[in-house]
Scaffold this motif. Structure first.
Motif, PDB file in Angstrom:
ATOM      1  N   GLY A 163      39.537  36.387  49.257  1.00 27.43           N
ATOM      2  CA  GLY A 163      40.664  36.535  49.693  1.00 27.43           C
ATOM      3  C   GLY A 163      41.601  37.021  48.959  1.00 27.43           C
ATOM      4  N   ASN A 164      41.553  36.588  47.678  1.00 33.45           N
ATOM      5  CA  ASN A 164      42.238  37.081  46.652  1.00 33.45           C
ATOM      6  C   ASN A 164      42.227  38.568  46.329  1.00 33.45           C
ATOM      7  N   ALA A 165      40.878  39.061  46.291  1.00 31.56           N
ATOM      8  CA  ALA A 165      40.365  40.461  46.088  1.00 31.56           C
ATOM      9  C   ALA A 165      41.083  41.225  46.955  1.00 31.56           C
ATOM     10  N   ILE A 166      41.137  40.919  48.364  1.00 28.21           N
ATOM     11  CA  ILE A 166      41.840  41.683  49.333  1.00 28.21           C
ATOM     12  C   ILE A 166      43.442  41.667  49.013  1.00 28.21           C
ATOM     13  N   LYS A 167      43.925  40.497  48.767  1.00 26.03           N
ATOM     14  CA  LYS A 167      45.352  40.127  48.733  1.00 26.03           C
ATOM     15  C   LYS A 167      46.152  41.208  47.395  1.00 26.03           C
ATOM     16  N   TYR A 168      45.191  40.843  46.409  1.00 23.73           N
ATOM     17  CA  TYR A 168      46.116  41.664  45.103  1.00 23.73           C
ATOM     18  C   TYR A 168      45.466  42.784  44.679  1.00 23.73           C
ATOM     19  N   ASN A 169      45.857  43.572  45.886  1.00 27.67           N
ATOM     20  CA  ASN A 169      45.294  45.073  45.714  1.00 27.67           C
ATOM     21  C   ASN A 169      46.432  45.907  46.470  1.00 27.67           C
ATOM     22  N   GLY A 180      44.393  44.075  39.003  1.00 28.38           N
ATOM     23  CA  GLY A 180      43.938  43.439  37.760  1.00 28.38           C
ATOM     24  C   GLY A 180      44.817  42.211  37.382  1.00 28.38           C
ATOM     25  N   ILE A 181      44.271  41.677  36.199  1.00 25.96           N
ATOM     26  CA  ILE A 181      45.059  40.547  35.653  1.00 25.96           C
ATOM     27  C   ILE A 181      45.177  40.939  33.940  1.00 25.96           C
ATOM     28  N   ALA A 182      46.212  40.773  33.578  1.00 28.12           N
ATOM     29  CA  ALA A 182      46.609  40.950  32.313  1.00 28.12           C
ATOM     30  C   ALA A 182      45.641  39.756  31.371  1.00 28.12           C
ATOM     31  N   GLY A 236      44.285  28.198  44.794  1.00 25.19           N
ATOM     32  CA  GLY A 236      42.909  28.775  45.316  1.00 25.19           C
ATOM     33  C   GLY A 236      41.890  28.673  44.255  1.00 25.19           C
ATOM     34  N   LEU A 237      42.275  29.446  43.171  1.00 22.71           N
ATOM     35  CA  LEU A 237      41.168  29.489  41.863  1.00 22.71           C
ATOM     36  C   LEU A 237      41.025  28.421  41.253  1.00 22.71           C
ATOM     37  N   THR A 238      42.014  27.224  41.214  1.00 24.43           N
ATOM     38  CA  THR A 238      41.867  26.092  40.475  1.00 24.43           C
ATOM     39  C   THR A 238      40.779  25.166  41.447  1.00 24.43           C
ATOM     40  N   ILE A 239      41.093  25.454  42.723  1.00 21.78           N
ATOM     41  CA  ILE A 239      39.804  24.724  43.636  1.00 21.78           C
ATOM     42  C   ILE A 239      38.607  25.492  43.673  1.00 21.78           C
ATOM     43  N   GLY A 251      41.398  46.689  38.504  1.00 20.84           N
ATOM     44  CA  GLY A 251      40.520  45.783  39.398  1.00 20.84           C
ATOM     45  C   GLY A 251      40.168  44.440  38.302  1.00 20.84           C
ATOM     46  N   SER A 252      39.536  43.873  39.264  1.00 18.12           N
ATOM     47  CA  SER A 252      39.126  42.289  38.400  1.00 18.12           C
ATOM     48  C   SER A 252      37.657  42.142  39.110  1.00 18.12           C
ATOM     49  N   THR A 253      36.841  41.513  38.142  1.00 20.30           N
ATOM     50  CA  THR A 253      35.430  40.889  38.735  1.00 20.30           C
ATOM     51  C   THR A 253      35.724  39.441  38.431  1.00 20.30           C
TER      52      THR A 253
HETATM   53  P1  ADP Z   1      47.119  32.247  45.112  1.00 20.98           P
HETATM   54  O1  ADP Z   1      46.342  33.003  45.577  1.00 20.98           O
HETATM   55  O2  ADP Z   1      47.492  31.215  46.264  1.00 20.98           O
HETATM   56  O3  ADP Z   1      48.477  32.495  44.449  1.00 20.98           O
HETATM   57  P2  ADP Z   1      44.949  31.296  43.187  1.00 20.98           P
HETATM   58  O4  ADP Z   1      45.043  30.035  42.614  1.00 20.98           O
HETATM   59  O5  ADP Z   1      44.013  32.020  44.087  1.00 20.98           O
HETATM   60  O6  ADP Z   1      46.496  31.137  43.979  1.00 20.98           O
HETATM   61  O7  ADP Z   1      45.475  32.652  42.514  1.00 20.98           O
HETATM   62  C1  ADP Z   1      46.328  32.381  41.110  1.00 20.98           C
HETATM   63  C2  ADP Z   1      46.717  33.860  40.727  1.00 20.98           C
HETATM   64  O8  ADP Z   1      45.977  34.460  40.083  1.00 20.98           O
HETATM   65  C3  ADP Z   1      47.457  34.592  41.977  1.00 20.98           C
HETATM   66  O9  ADP Z   1      48.796  34.240  42.337  1.00 20.98           O
HETATM   67  C4  ADP Z   1      47.317  35.788  41.325  1.00 20.98           C
HETATM   68  O10 ADP Z   1      48.409  36.246  40.820  1.00 20.98           O
HETATM   69  C5  ADP Z   1      46.129  35.722  40.503  1.00 20.98           C
HETATM   70  N1  ADP Z   1      44.789  36.551  40.981  1.00 20.98           N
HETATM   71  C6  ADP Z   1      44.008  36.059  41.709  1.00 20.98           C
HETATM   72  N2  ADP Z   1      42.957  36.558  42.147  1.00 20.98           N
HETATM   73  C7  ADP Z   1      43.389  37.933  41.634  1.00 20.98           C
HETATM   74  C8  ADP Z   1      42.696  39.088  41.955  1.00 20.98           C
HETATM   75  N3  ADP Z   1      41.573  39.198  42.477  1.00 20.98           N
HETATM   76  N4  ADP Z   1      43.403  40.402  41.323  1.00 20.98           N
HETATM   77  C9  ADP Z   1      44.677  39.979  40.620  1.00 20.98           C
HETATM   78  N5  ADP Z   1      45.185  39.029  40.536  1.00 20.98           N
HETATM   79  C10 ADP Z   1      44.499  37.783  41.082  1.00 20.98           C
END
Ligand code: ADP
Length: 784
Positions: free
Chosen positions: A668-674, A717-719, A746-749, A770-772
């Motif tokens: 879900g995140n991979a799709i969202k943060y793109n 991507g994430i800094a 989401g990521l915490t869980i 991008g991120s892995t």
């Molecule tokens: P949410 O997606 O609900 O904000 P998450 O805990 O899943 O919460 O993610 C925390 C944060 O990490 C996100 O708000 C986003 O900024 C960053 N993040 C998560 N996954 C990605 C990803 N695949 N690429 C870039 N940033 C990401």
């Protein structure tokens, strides 16, 4: 100063029972090895081994053989036994083990005596000792070999020391026909106890009697460590002195340690006579260089002990000693095992909450372990006791005295205190000597604040003299009126007033072992508590941090709600009509409430993840992945995102529902943060052996022999500086509603779910490219 047993200090000439016996004032210095005299029913001849020259002969030789001493002294042995006899003797001496070992070698007529004599010979430090004993018609007696053989078989069949001694007494009595045969056991303090007895019906029992140590003086004990039997066929018989008293070669009295004819101490014969004993035969029981006890045979009248009987008894004594070691060791072993079993079982009831008072309450108690009449435990500022123990104030006083003594032993090899005469070392204990003459104590802490104590009563109270009241001392011997069993027992009783049976090595060891077990238990409980505490502390810390973050984030929409609601109220109060702005405010309130709801759901979900029971099974990860993509609904399609799986995923052991959730979150995140025009997500895995995968960065955590799964995207991507933050609860890197919004949970869980599987979740990323996200699903194996 060297103690010379051979000579009495006040006399230049060697010792002789006949001359000096009555003057003895200290029986512990009586030279019993060199009595200077023999029992007068036989003749002793001492000869020089080198030339068989007769050096000494007992003064009764004339009476028994009709040859005067003067006709023998200085002559070769042929003068006594003839040429053939001397030749045979010489051969015998060279071929048989006669060194300190008297052996019968022939029966021969000597001098003018009517009956032939049995000739028994042995060597002692270059001196030959030839014992001549008149034979009797019925000397040959029964089949002694057969009897001994039977005795040995019986002895081999028993396992307890008491029973063993009983059998030994029975067998010796049968072999010898003596009126009474007793087994004496020597306690550690040297006192003796009759522990088994076989007797003529009409004699009253002496079983259970105790004797003071000096009843069997030290020199006699020493001799019994070297000889197997001690015959005294006539306690009232005469003694015959050696002529000359000093051996011409050594200038000293003749060492008769091994002689059957050796003259008996005046003390001993007096003792026997006072007991109404006419003859005695004593066998020694010993092992490991220790005189364990004696088998003492008494006969009311004088009775001969022919060499055959003596040889049979000697064999029996040796067998008894050999077997005794085994029987006693077995018995000790059983006692040890019993103590240990009792302690272990008793401790089991202590283990759940560390309450040592259970040792005195639940069966088995401490009394089932180490033999004692009572035991006490001090823990948590109170005493708990079982059996007979001193009163509460006495216990407190005793403990106060004991603690410094005990704490001094802590750190030593034997952290314990043991005494069998408590009132002698601690006079305050005299008042309760009946229950606590013996004390065994172990400290359970360095300061010995916590204790376990065992008590034993005064031993004199545990035994009593049940004999005939008329067994009064009849003779005032050199040591006062003591030379009867009754007087002796009384004396012993006096000497052991306020003394308990001693604590044996095995008992001390059992106490020490119990201490180790208790300490282990206490320490491990402390560790457990410590671990629990630190676990609690760390989860508290986590909770603190978590509550801080959560409340902060939860307050944010609440503040918004509050702000909008307050403004709305103000506007309404000001009489403003509900216009578009007011509507906007109400919408914001609703939106914030929905958001708040989402946050609370996420929070609840997160807290459940920590507690839920995983249900791990082997799962096909391809199926799990398919399900999670399905759960994403139209999201991938709407975002024009392709989902790639380069190769089929393996099977995995894990909780299907939770793994699905991990995938849903990450994909879900991979799709969202793109923000790319052509979005893609790749789901794959790296084999455990593949350590060179290009996907793995140098900061990959130490996962060994683990399959690593990954979800890779070509998103924003994430800094580097944000990599840790993204796992924090409610942490978002973007404005609330950017990238489709989210709770930031989401990521915490996901990380928590991975960790519940024993795995790790981490990421690599290149900003803008991008991120892995990588994860494992099991604990990492140690390097092998
Ligand atoms: P949410 O997606 O609900 O904000 P998450 O805990 O899943 O919460 O993610 C925390 C944060 O990490 C996100 O708000 C986003 O900024 C960053 N993040 C998560 N996954 C990605 C990803 N695949 N690429 C870039 N940033 C990401």
């Amino acid at each position: 100063m060297e103690t010379v047993l051979n000579d009495v200090p006040w006399s230049a000439e060697p010792y002789s029972i006949k001359r000096h016996g009555v003057q003895i004032t200290n029986c512990d210095s009586e030279p019993v090895q060199t009595p200077g005299c023999i029992q007068a029913h036989g003749v002793l001849v001492a000869f020089r081994l080198a030339d068989l020259a007769i050096q000494q002969v007992s003064e009764n030789v004339g009476r028994l053989l009709g040859i005067e001493a003067d006709d023998l002294l200085g002559k070769p042995l042929t003068a006594l036994v003839g040429d053939a006899g001397a030749r045979r003797l010489q051969t015998f001496l060279t071929s048989e083990p006669t060194d300190r070992n008297p052996l019968y070698y022939q029966t021969q007529a000597l001098g003018t005596a009517n009956a032939p004599f049995h000739l028994i010979v042995h060597l002692n430090e270059g001196v030959g000792l030839l014992e001549l004993e008149p034979s009797a018609p019925d000397d040959a007696g029964p089949d002694f070999y057969g009897l001994v053989k039977k005795s040995i078989v019986r002895l081999q069949g028993v396992t307890s020391v008491q029973e063993f001694c009983q059998v030994a007494c029975d067998e010796v009595r049968q072999l010898t026909g003596l009126d009474r045969v007793m087994a004496y056991y020597f306690h550690e303090d040297g006192s003796g106890e009759v522990i088994a007895e076989a007797r003529r019906e009409d004699l009253h029992p002496w079983l259970g009697l105790h004797y003071p140590a000096h009843d069997i003086p030290q020199p006699a004990r020493e001799i019994f460590k070297r000889i197997w039997i001690r015959p005294l066929p006539d306690a009232s018989g005469d003694v015959a002195e050696m002529v000359p008293l000093a051996n011409p070669d050594t200038g000293r009295g003749l060492d008769m340690t091994y002689c059957g004819l050796r003259g008996a101490s005046v003390m001993y014969t007096e003792y026997l006579r006072n007991m109404g004993v006419g003859a005695s035969l004593t066998l020694s029981m010993r092992y490991s260089g220790r005189l364990w006890g004696l088998i003492a045979g008494h006969h009311v009248t004088a009775t001969p002990f022919p060499w055959q009987v003596r040889a049979a008894c000697e064999l029996l004594a040796q067998t008894v000693s050999l077997q005794l070691a085994y029987v006693e060791e077995r018995q000790h072993e059983r006692y040890r095992a019993r103590m240990q079993a009792a302690h272990l079982t008793a401790l089991a009831s202590v283990a759940p909450n560390g309450d040592l008072s259970k040792l005195t309450q639940a069966s088995p108690t401490l009394l089932d372990g180490i033999q004692s009449c009572g035991a006490a435990v001090y823990q948590h500022d109170k005493w708990s006791t079982v059996g007979d123990v001193p009163g509460p104030s006495e216990l407190a006083e005793l403990a106060a005295w004991l603690r410094p003594l005990l704490s001094a032993t802590v750190g030593e090899s034997q952290p314990l205190y043991a005494t069998d005469r408590l009132s002698a070392v601690h006079p305050a204990a005299a008042g309760y000597a009946d229950v606590a003459s013996g004390l065994l104590a172990i400290p359970l802490s360095r300061t010995a604040r916590h204790l376990i104590l065992w008590f034993r009563p005064a031993v004199a109270q545990t035994v009593s003299w049940a004999g005939n009241p008329s067994d009064a001392p009849t003779v005032l011997g050199p040591h006062g009126p003591r030379l009867t069993p009754r007087a002796s027992f009384a004396l012993w009783q006096e000497s052991v007033t306020a003394r308990s049976l001693p604590w044996t090595t095995a008992e001390r060891e059992a106490a020490l072992y119990l201490r180790t077990l208790v300490m282990d238990l206490v320490v491990s409980r402390a560790e457990e508590l410590g671990a629990l505490n630190s676990e609690l502390a760390s989860s508290n810390e986590e909770l603190d941090a978590f509550a801080y973050v959560a409340s902060h984030d939860l307050k944010e929409p609440l503040r918004g709600i509050h702000r909008h609601a307050a403004l709305l109220k103000k506007e309404i109060q000001a009489g403003r009509a509900l216009d578009a702005q007011a509507l906007e405010r109400l919408e914001a309130v609703t939106r914030l409430a929905v958001r708040m709801d989402g946050l609370l759901d996420a929070l609840l979900h997160f807290s459940r993840v920590g507690r839920l029971e995983l249900q791990p099974q082997m799962e096909d990860l391809n199926e799990v992945l398919a399900e999670s993509i399905e759960m994403l609904g139209p999201q991938p399609a709407e975002a024009h995102c392709s989902i790639r799986v380069p190769r089929p995923l393996p099977n995995v052991l894990g909780d299907r529902v939770r793994i699905r959730e991990i995938f849903t979150n990450l994909i879900g995140n991979a799709i969202k943060y793109n923000d790319k025009a052509e979005r893609w997500v790749e789901i794959g895995y790296i084999d455990p052996q593949d350590t060179t995968s290009l996907l793995l960065a140098s900061d990959t955590p130490a996962v060994r022999n683990q399959t690593i799964y990954y979800v890779r995207d070509n998103g924003i991507g994430i800094a580097v500086k944000h990599r840790a933050q993204v796992f924090g609860i409610f942490k978002r890197l973007h404005p609330r509603d950017a990238f489709g919004g989210g709770t930031g949970a989401g990521l915490t869980i996901a990380r928590r779910l991975v960790e519940r599987h024993g795995g790790l979740l981490w990421l690599t990323s290149a900003l803008g490219e991008g991120s892995t996200f990588f994860f494992t699903l099991a604990a990492s194996e140690e390097a092998g």
